[in-house]
Design a protein around this motif. Structure first.
Motif, PDB file in Angstrom:
ATOM      1  N   LYS A   1       0.816  -1.218   0.000  1.00  0.00           N
ATOM      2  CA  LYS A   1       0.000   0.000   0.000  1.00  0.00           C
ATOM      3  C   LYS A   1       0.845   1.260   0.000  1.00  0.00           C
ATOM      4  N   LYS A   2       2.127   1.128   0.418  1.00  0.00           N
ATOM      5  CA  LYS A   2       2.895   2.342   0.695  1.00  0.00           C
ATOM      6  C   LYS A   2       4.389   2.096   0.453  1.00  0.00           C
ATOM      7  N   ALA A   3       5.036   3.052  -0.167  1.00  0.00           N
ATOM      8  CA  ALA A   3       6.487   2.949  -0.364  1.00  0.00           C
ATOM      9  C   ALA A   3       7.100   4.335  -0.236  1.00  0.00           C
ATOM     10  N   ALA A   4       8.375   4.372   0.111  1.00  0.00           N
ATOM     11  CA  ALA A   4       9.069   5.648   0.286  1.00  0.00           C
ATOM     12  C   ALA A   4      10.030   5.877  -0.882  1.00  0.00           C
ATOM     13  N   TYR A   5      10.161   7.131  -1.280  1.00  0.00           N
ATOM     14  CA  TYR A   5      11.061   7.483  -2.378  1.00  0.00           C
ATOM     15  C   TYR A   5      11.884   8.701  -1.984  1.00  0.00           C
ATOM     16  N   LEU A   6      13.160   8.646  -2.306  1.00  0.00           N
ATOM     17  CA  LEU A   6      14.038   9.806  -2.137  1.00  0.00           C
ATOM     18  C   LEU A   6      14.158  10.465  -3.505  1.00  0.00           C
TER      19      LEU A   6
ATOM     20  N   LYS B   1      19.972  14.682   3.273  1.00  0.00           N
ATOM     21  CA  LYS B   1      20.429  13.786   4.340  1.00  0.00           C
ATOM     22  C   LYS B   1      19.556  13.973   5.568  1.00  0.00           C
ATOM     23  N   GLY B   2      19.647  13.028   6.497  1.00  0.00           N
ATOM     24  CA  GLY B   2      18.941  13.160   7.769  1.00  0.00           C
ATOM     25  C   GLY B   2      17.432  13.112   7.640  1.00  0.00           C
ATOM     26  N   PHE B   3      16.910  12.387   6.674  1.00  0.00           N
ATOM     27  CA  PHE B   3      15.447  12.288   6.518  1.00  0.00           C
ATOM     28  C   PHE B   3      14.931  11.061   7.283  1.00  0.00           C
ATOM     29  N   ASP B   4      13.651  11.099   7.617  1.00  0.00           N
ATOM     30  CA  ASP B   4      13.030   9.954   8.298  1.00  0.00           C
ATOM     31  C   ASP B   4      12.255   9.116   7.294  1.00  0.00           C
ATOM     32  N   VAL B   5      12.298   7.808   7.521  1.00  0.00           N
ATOM     33  CA  VAL B   5      11.531   6.904   6.665  1.00  0.00           C
ATOM     34  C   VAL B   5      10.516   6.187   7.559  1.00  0.00           C
ATOM     35  N   PRO B   6       9.220   6.276   7.219  1.00  0.00           N
ATOM     36  CA  PRO B   6       8.222   5.574   8.047  1.00  0.00           C
ATOM     37  C   PRO B   6       8.515   4.071   8.085  1.00  0.00           C
ATOM     38  N   ASP B   7       8.185   3.431   9.214  1.00  0.00           N
ATOM     39  CA  ASP B   7       8.469   1.995   9.360  1.00  0.00           C
ATOM     40  C   ASP B   7       7.547   1.123   8.516  1.00  0.00           C
ATOM     41  N   ASP B   8       6.374   1.681   8.150  1.00  0.00           N
ATOM     42  CA  ASP B   8       5.375   0.816   7.513  1.00  0.00           C
ATOM     43  C   ASP B   8       5.403   0.869   5.984  1.00  0.00           C
ATOM     44  N   VAL B   9       6.547   1.263   5.417  1.00  0.00           N
ATOM     45  CA  VAL B   9       6.644   1.226   3.948  1.00  0.00           C
ATOM     46  C   VAL B   9       7.302  -0.087   3.526  1.00  0.00           C
ATOM     47  N   ASP B  10       7.033  -0.504   2.308  1.00  0.00           N
ATOM     48  CA  ASP B  10       7.612  -1.769   1.839  1.00  0.00           C
ATOM     49  C   ASP B  10       9.073  -1.623   1.433  1.00  0.00           C
ATOM     50  N   TYR B  11       9.451  -0.418   1.030  1.00  0.00           N
ATOM     51  CA  TYR B  11      10.849  -0.191   0.659  1.00  0.00           C
ATOM     52  C   TYR B  11      11.113   1.305   0.561  1.00  0.00           C
ATOM     53  N   LEU B  12      12.384   1.660   0.583  1.00  0.00           N
ATOM     54  CA  LEU B  12      12.809   3.024   0.236  1.00  0.00           C
ATOM     55  C   LEU B  12      13.524   2.944  -1.115  1.00  0.00           C
ATOM     56  N   HIS B  13      13.016   3.699  -2.078  1.00  0.00           N
ATOM     57  CA  HIS B  13      13.632   3.718  -3.414  1.00  0.00           C
ATOM     58  C   HIS B  13      14.633   4.870  -3.505  1.00  0.00           C
ATOM     59  N   ILE B  14      15.848   4.544  -3.931  1.00  0.00           N
ATOM     60  CA  ILE B  14      16.865   5.574  -4.150  1.00  0.00           C
ATOM     61  C   ILE B  14      17.404   5.477  -5.587  1.00  0.00           C
ATOM     62  N   THR B  15      17.914   6.568  -6.075  1.00  0.00           N
ATOM     63  CA  THR B  15      18.638   6.585  -7.354  1.00  0.00           C
ATOM     64  C   THR B  15      20.096   6.795  -6.953  1.00  0.00           C
ATOM     65  N   SER B  16      20.903   5.752  -7.055  1.00  0.00           N
ATOM     66  CA  SER B  16      22.236   5.847  -6.443  1.00  0.00           C
ATOM     67  C   SER B  16      23.124   6.857  -7.147  1.00  0.00           C
ATOM     68  N   ASN B  17      22.926   7.031  -8.426  1.00  0.00           N
ATOM     69  CA  ASN B  17      23.710   8.040  -9.149  1.00  0.00           C
ATOM     70  C   ASN B  17      22.787   8.824 -10.069  1.00  0.00           C
ATOM     71  N   ASN B  18      22.844  10.134  -9.932  1.00  0.00           N
ATOM     72  CA  ASN B  18      21.950  10.985 -10.702  1.00  0.00           C
ATOM     73  C   ASN B  18      22.685  11.500 -11.930  1.00  0.00           C
ATOM     74  N   THR B  19      22.529  10.737 -12.980  1.00  0.00           N
ATOM     75  CA  THR B  19      23.241  10.900 -14.244  1.00  0.00           C
ATOM     76  C   THR B  19      23.171  12.318 -14.793  1.00  0.00           C
ATOM     77  N   ILE B  20      22.022  12.954 -14.610  1.00  0.00           N
ATOM     78  CA  ILE B  20      21.807  14.279 -15.185  1.00  0.00           C
ATOM     79  C   ILE B  20      22.409  15.370 -14.306  1.00  0.00           C
ATOM     80  N   PHE B  21      22.262  15.196 -12.973  1.00  0.00           N
ATOM     81  CA  PHE B  21      22.630  16.288 -12.053  1.00  0.00           C
ATOM     82  C   PHE B  21      24.004  16.099 -11.410  1.00  0.00           C
ATOM     83  N   GLY B  22      24.641  14.947 -11.633  1.00  0.00           N
ATOM     84  CA  GLY B  22      26.010  14.772 -11.161  1.00  0.00           C
ATOM     85  C   GLY B  22      26.155  14.559  -9.661  1.00  0.00           C
TER      86      GLY B  22
END
Ligand SMILES: *Cc1c(COP(=O)(O)O)cnc(C)c1O
Length: 356
Positions: free
Chosen positions: A89-94, A129-150
């Motif tokens: 039902k819920k997922a976190a994204y950076l 940095k220093g953000f909180d992630v709710p415990d009830d999400v299925d995952y936190l999605h990250i983009t490890s390298n931001n090709t456009i913004f460096g």
């Protein structure tokens, strides 16, 4: 003149990959046929797929309980396959850039998206940095390298939920701790091979937990069960990707790549910090990408942008024009980029500075 290929993607590949692929386009594994014209179910091609999957596991030290897949549709299809398969039902994204934003847009079709932080306020020129992630999400999605913004997340954020990562533009550039991830995906065309194949590494027991019906082709389990051969895989791109994986292994794996990548990035950022004509767009050294180095002309020299592009082009630099959303320049210095090409770019910057 020697060309130095700084394109962001599709992008530079090892000579080894190109030579071996060129040979196999004519005569694949002694069959007398092209790799483009043999059945994906032939024993020769099945061996290619098996070795490619095994080498991904070996190079990234993938633990037990994960499957490696070669799919199609690019990283962009993963933007929706991930929530389809993994989001209850819920997922976190950076939100660290254009690709993150696109992933968020697709995830919203499947449930509640918690955007834990965003660097959009500063045109994505830093990693929040220093953000909180709710415990009830299925995952936190990250983009490890931001090709456009460096920008690049060189270390996994410390969170209490499983990670999912778009590693399209920095996979195999440094060691990662796969155990922290439920899923990793990467379009091949930045650090692995030609476009057309998408690498997915998925934790088996993260699957089968959502209630929705998943169309067969979009269900990871389909492809796991069929060893990435449910339908015809991208045979030529997978073959070429295998050559890059062999090259990586031969050259000391991701650990050795990281050393060279640090060296190359240091050479380029040091020059950007020194040269009065240029400014790197990412100020915090911790956030600077080792794969895509973005920079603009210093404010006093803004009118020289086109002159520098022409000058660098005359010295053999290719693909350094920045993405339209950042402007300026972007030098993509993936695994296959030799130190000499980075030095050639630095030399061009120094020569240009001398003449101003
Ligand atoms: C290039 C890129 C994409 C898009 O990949 P496609 O294979 O074209 O869908 C997505 N994410 C990142 C980080 C990229 O660099």
């Amino acid at each position: 003149m020697k060309k130095h290929n700084f394109y962001a993607g599709p992008s530079i590949l090892p000579e080894f990959t190109k030579e071996k692929t060129a040979e196999a386009v004519i005569n694949f594994a002694g069959t007398g046929l092209s790799v483009m014209e043999v059945s994906h179910r032939s024993k020769e091609f099945v061996a290619v797929m098996d070795e490619a999957m095994a080498l991904v596991k070996e190079l990234l030290h993938v633990p037990e309980g994960y499957s490696v897949l070669f799919l199609q549709g690019g990283a962009s299809l993963q933007f929706l396959m991930v929530p389809y398969n993994l989001m209850g039902k819920k997922a976190a994204y950076l939100n660290t850039g254009a690709w993150s934003s696109k992933a968020i847009k697709e995830a919203k079709l499947f449930g509640e998206v918690v955007e834990v932080a965003s660097s959009k306020d500063a045109n994505f020129n830093y990693i929040p940095k220093g953000f909180d992630v709710p415990d009830d999400v299925d995952y936190l999605h990250i983009t490890s390298n931001n090709t456009i913004f460096g920008t690049e997340l060189l270390k996994e954020p410390e969170v209490n939920v499983p990670l999912v990562a778009d590693m399209s533009s920095d996979i195999f550039s440094h060691p990662i701790d796969v155990a922290k991830y439920n899923l990793i995906y990467a379009g091949a065309q930045k650090n692995l091979g030609p476009s057309g194949a998408t690498l997915v590494i998925v934790k088996d027991d993260a699957l089968g937990k959502v209630e929705r019906q998943i169309p067969t082709m979009l269900n990871y389990q389909t492809h796991i069960n069929a060893g990435s051969m449910f339908n015809t895989p991208a045979t030529l791109p997978v073959f070429a990707s295998l050559q890059t994986l062999r090259w990586l292994k031969e050259n000391g794996g991701v650990e050795a790549m990281e050393k060279v990548n640090i060296e190359k990035a240091n050479i380029l950022y040091s020059e950007l910090d020194r040269n009065k004509l240029f400014v790197p767009t990412v100020a915090n050294p911790e956030d600077r990408s080792r794969m895509n180095v973005t920079f603009v002309m210093a404010p006093d020299y803004a009118e020289l942008e086109k002159d520098f592009l022409d000058f660098a082009t005359s010295k053999g630099m290719v693909g350094i024009k920045g993405h339209r959303s950042v402007g300026g320049f972007r030098a993509s210095i993936y695994n296959a980029m030799p130190v000499e090409s980075v030095k050639a770019l630095v030399e061009a910057m120094q020569d240009f500075e001398k003449n101003k």
